[in-house]
Scaffold this motif. Structure first.
Motif, PDB file in Angstrom:
ATOM      1  N   PHE A 262       0.837  -1.206   0.000  1.00  0.00           N
ATOM      2  CA  PHE A 262       0.000   0.000   0.000  1.00  0.00           C
ATOM      3  C   PHE A 262       0.869   1.252   0.000  1.00  0.00           C
ATOM      4  CE2 PHE A 262      -2.038   3.461   2.329  1.00  0.00           C
ATOM      5  CZ  PHE A 262      -3.240   3.600   1.643  1.00  0.00           C
ATOM      6  N   LEU A 263       1.913   1.242   0.825  1.00  0.00           N
ATOM      7  CA  LEU A 263       2.804   2.402   0.883  1.00  0.00           C
ATOM      8  C   LEU A 263       3.510   2.613  -0.453  1.00  0.00           C
ATOM      9  CD1 LEU A 263       4.360   1.908   4.440  1.00  0.00           C
ATOM     10  CD2 LEU A 263       2.723   3.663   3.743  1.00  0.00           C
TER      11      LEU A 263
ATOM     12  N   ASN B  80       1.584   4.172  -3.122  1.00  0.00           N
ATOM     13  CA  ASN B  80       1.454   5.619  -2.914  1.00  0.00           C
ATOM     14  C   ASN B  80       2.819   6.310  -2.921  1.00  0.00           C
ATOM     15  OD1 ASN B  80      -1.535   6.410  -2.124  1.00  0.00           O
ATOM     16  ND2 ASN B  80      -1.136   4.387  -1.245  1.00  0.00           N
ATOM     17  N   TRP B  81       3.832   5.614  -3.462  1.00  0.00           N
ATOM     18  CA  TRP B  81       5.183   6.146  -3.591  1.00  0.00           C
ATOM     19  C   TRP B  81       5.760   6.591  -2.244  1.00  0.00           C
ATOM     20  CZ3 TRP B  81       7.227   4.706  -7.930  1.00  0.00           C
ATOM     21  CH2 TRP B  81       6.398   4.516  -9.038  1.00  0.00           C
ATOM     22  N   GLN B  82       5.505   5.745  -1.239  1.00  0.00           N
ATOM     23  CA  GLN B  82       6.018   6.009   0.099  1.00  0.00           C
ATOM     24  C   GLN B  82       6.774   4.782   0.601  1.00  0.00           C
ATOM     25  OE1 GLN B  82       5.667   8.898   1.944  1.00  0.00           O
ATOM     26  NE2 GLN B  82       4.645   9.850   0.180  1.00  0.00           N
ATOM     27  N   ALA B  83       7.747   5.019   1.471  1.00  0.00           N
ATOM     28  CA  ALA B  83       8.455   3.937   2.156  1.00  0.00           C
ATOM     29  C   ALA B  83       8.050   3.960   3.626  1.00  0.00           C
ATOM     30  CB  ALA B  83       9.965   4.109   2.023  1.00  0.00           C
ATOM     31  N   PRO B  84       8.190   2.843   4.328  1.00  0.00           N
ATOM     32  CA  PRO B  84       7.865   2.840   5.762  1.00  0.00           C
ATOM     33  C   PRO B  84       8.712   3.852   6.527  1.00  0.00           C
ATOM     34  CG  PRO B  84       8.119   0.599   4.948  1.00  0.00           C
ATOM     35  CD  PRO B  84       8.587   1.501   3.850  1.00  0.00           C
ATOM     36  N   TRP B  85       8.182   4.316   7.635  1.00  0.00           N
ATOM     37  CA  TRP B  85       8.933   5.227   8.490  1.00  0.00           C
ATOM     38  C   TRP B  85      10.263   4.589   8.899  1.00  0.00           C
ATOM     39  CZ3 TRP B  85       4.186   6.034  12.155  1.00  0.00           C
ATOM     40  CH2 TRP B  85       3.330   6.996  11.600  1.00  0.00           C
ATOM     41  N   ALA B  86      11.300   5.386   8.949  1.00  0.00           N
ATOM     42  CA  ALA B  86      12.575   4.903   9.486  1.00  0.00           C
ATOM     43  C   ALA B  86      12.400   4.587  10.969  1.00  0.00           C
ATOM     44  CB  ALA B  86      13.657   5.957   9.290  1.00  0.00           C
ATOM     45  N   MET B  87      13.082   3.551  11.440  1.00  0.00           N
ATOM     46  CA  MET B  87      12.905   3.124  12.824  1.00  0.00           C
ATOM     47  C   MET B  87      13.281   4.205  13.825  1.00  0.00           C
ATOM     48  SD  MET B  87      14.129  -0.868  12.807  1.00  0.00           S
ATOM     49  CE  MET B  87      13.774  -0.998  14.554  1.00  0.00           C
ATOM     50  N   ASP B  88      14.215   5.088  13.437  1.00  0.00           N
ATOM     51  CA  ASP B  88      14.642   6.132  14.360  1.00  0.00           C
ATOM     52  C   ASP B  88      13.902   7.451  14.137  1.00  0.00           C
ATOM     53  OD1 ASP B  88      15.733   6.734  11.922  1.00  0.00           O
ATOM     54  OD2 ASP B  88      17.765   7.130  12.673  1.00  0.00           O
ATOM     55  N   SER B  89      12.859   7.424  13.309  1.00  0.00           N
ATOM     56  CA  SER B  89      12.082   8.643  13.090  1.00  0.00           C
ATOM     57  C   SER B  89      11.229   8.950  14.317  1.00  0.00           C
ATOM     58  CB  SER B  89      11.180   8.495  11.861  1.00  0.00           C
ATOM     59  OG  SER B  89      10.186   7.517  12.098  1.00  0.00           O
TER      60      SER B  89
ATOM     61  N   SER C  66      -6.614   6.515  13.994  1.00  0.00           N
ATOM     62  CA  SER C  66      -7.860   7.166  13.583  1.00  0.00           C
ATOM     63  C   SER C  66      -7.597   8.271  12.568  1.00  0.00           C
ATOM     64  CB  SER C  66      -8.575   7.751  14.808  1.00  0.00           C
ATOM     65  OG  SER C  66      -8.906   6.739  15.730  1.00  0.00           O
ATOM     66  N   SER C  67      -6.359   8.353  12.110  1.00  0.00           N
ATOM     67  CA  SER C  67      -5.975   9.426  11.200  1.00  0.00           C
ATOM     68  C   SER C  67      -6.643   9.266   9.835  1.00  0.00           C
ATOM     69  CB  SER C  67      -4.455   9.429  11.027  1.00  0.00           C
ATOM     70  OG  SER C  67      -4.068  10.358  10.041  1.00  0.00           O
ATOM     71  N   GLU C  68      -6.940  10.386   9.210  1.00  0.00           N
ATOM     72  CA  GLU C  68      -7.454  10.361   7.840  1.00  0.00           C
ATOM     73  C   GLU C  68      -6.319  10.216   6.830  1.00  0.00           C
ATOM     74  OE1 GLU C  68      -9.924  13.725   7.146  1.00  0.00           O
ATOM     75  OE2 GLU C  68     -11.376  13.197   8.703  1.00  0.00           O
ATOM     76  N   ASP C  69      -5.105  10.205   7.331  1.00  0.00           N
ATOM     77  CA  ASP C  69      -3.924  10.002   6.490  1.00  0.00           C
ATOM     78  C   ASP C  69      -3.624   8.506   6.427  1.00  0.00           C
ATOM     79  OD1 ASP C  69      -1.500   9.908   5.237  1.00  0.00           O
ATOM     80  OD2 ASP C  69      -0.440  11.191   6.663  1.00  0.00           O
ATOM     81  N   GLY C  70      -3.891   7.897   5.277  1.00  0.00           N
ATOM     82  CA  GLY C  70      -3.680   6.463   5.132  1.00  0.00           C
ATOM     83  C   GLY C  70      -2.234   6.058   5.292  1.00  0.00           C
ATOM     84  N   ILE C  71      -1.307   6.932   4.938  1.00  0.00           N
ATOM     85  CA  ILE C  71       0.116   6.627   5.067  1.00  0.00           C
ATOM     86  C   ILE C  71       0.493   6.488   6.539  1.00  0.00           C
ATOM     87  CG2 ILE C  71       2.448   7.406   4.533  1.00  0.00           C
ATOM     88  CD1 ILE C  71       0.702   6.624   2.102  1.00  0.00           C
TER      89      ILE C  71
END
Length: 258
Positions: free
Chosen positions: A94-95, A98-107, A147-152
């Motif tokens: 899914f990410l 949408n041209w996204q990568a998972p959050w970095a672990m240290d983010s 509950s965010s409206e941001d799917g990412i």
């Protein structure tokens, strides 16, 4: 030795609670972000919700099967783990779509989700109601992300929760495997318990002694602490008279007087 292994304790594990949170979160995610445009035919919706359900239900079923079969339990727990791995890949897909990568672990975002600690369960006497209330309370700990409206943001949060669940599940499965090696499986316990019962039957006197307090027949029992046999009054707990259990060639000595 106890014949049946207790299994209900899994409902107090963080892994089980988080698996339920993941299932709830996945249901809400799919309802909010999968539609006819990006999921024609609803195949991804079905696949993701089924994988989330499988991860949770097979965890429960596998843990329950520990009572009589380590092999079946481990197989079901492996299915639960594989289902969550499949679900993890769906969120990654899914990410990427949408041209996204998972959050970095240290983010900052990832550290917040990793840093949330679950409350200790207190289910009370009504365990089914208690579990539902506890799972919903733990779900709220991961708001506003879930509950965010941001799917990412929501997909990233669920990815981290799946990772946490898998890490806990791996430890759980490893512990069960070590327990099997140490204590043996159900069939081994069955043979041991039956052998102990036969030995006890062979050493029992023809007649049980009378209770020294009330004169009622006694029954052969075992102490909880060290599993030693003794004769206890059949009217227990009304009468607590006991008689020491000795080998057949020895005499029966009452421990309490009438």
């Amino acid at each position: 030795m106890e014949l049946f292994r207790k299994s209900a304790g899994y409902r107090f594990l963080d892994a089980y609670v988080l698996a339920n949170v993941v299932e709830l979160g996945t249901g809400h995610f799919c309802s909010s972000f999968l539609n006819a445009r990006n999921d024609p035919g609803g195949r991804t919706y079905t696949q993701m919700t089924h994988a989330a359900r499988s991860g949770c239900r097979n965890f429960a079923e596998g843990s329950e099967r520990l009572m009589t079969s380590y092999a079946t339990a481990l197989e079901l727990l492996d299915v639960a783990r594989a289902s969550l791995c499949e679900l993890r890949d769906d969120y990654n897909k899914f990410l990427m779509m949408n041209w996204q990568a998972p959050w970095a672990m240290d983010s900052k975002e990832a550290r917040r989700i990793y840093g949330v600690r679950l409350d200790a369960p207190d289910y009370g006497n009504d365990i089914n109601r208690g579990i539902c209330l506890h799972v919903m309370a733990q779900f709220r700990k991961f708001e506003p992300e879930l509950s965010s409206e941001d799917g990412i943001a929501r997909a990233n949060t669920l990815l981290i929760l799946i990772t946490r669940t898998l890490n806990m599940m791996d430890k759980y499965i490893k512990n069960i495997g070590e327990e099997f090696v140490e204590k043996g499986g159900f069939r081994e316990r069955l043979g041991t318990v039956r052998s102990e019962a036969r030995t006890q039957q062979n050493h029992e006197p023809a007649e049980a002694p009378k209770c020294p307090k009330c004169g009622s027949p006694t029954r052969l029992r075992k102490t909880r602490k060290d599993n030693k046999p003794f004769w206890g009054c059949s009217d227990y707990p009304a009468c607590r008279g006991i008689v020491e259990y000795l080998e057949p060639e020895k005499s029966l000595m009452p421990l309490s007087k009438a």
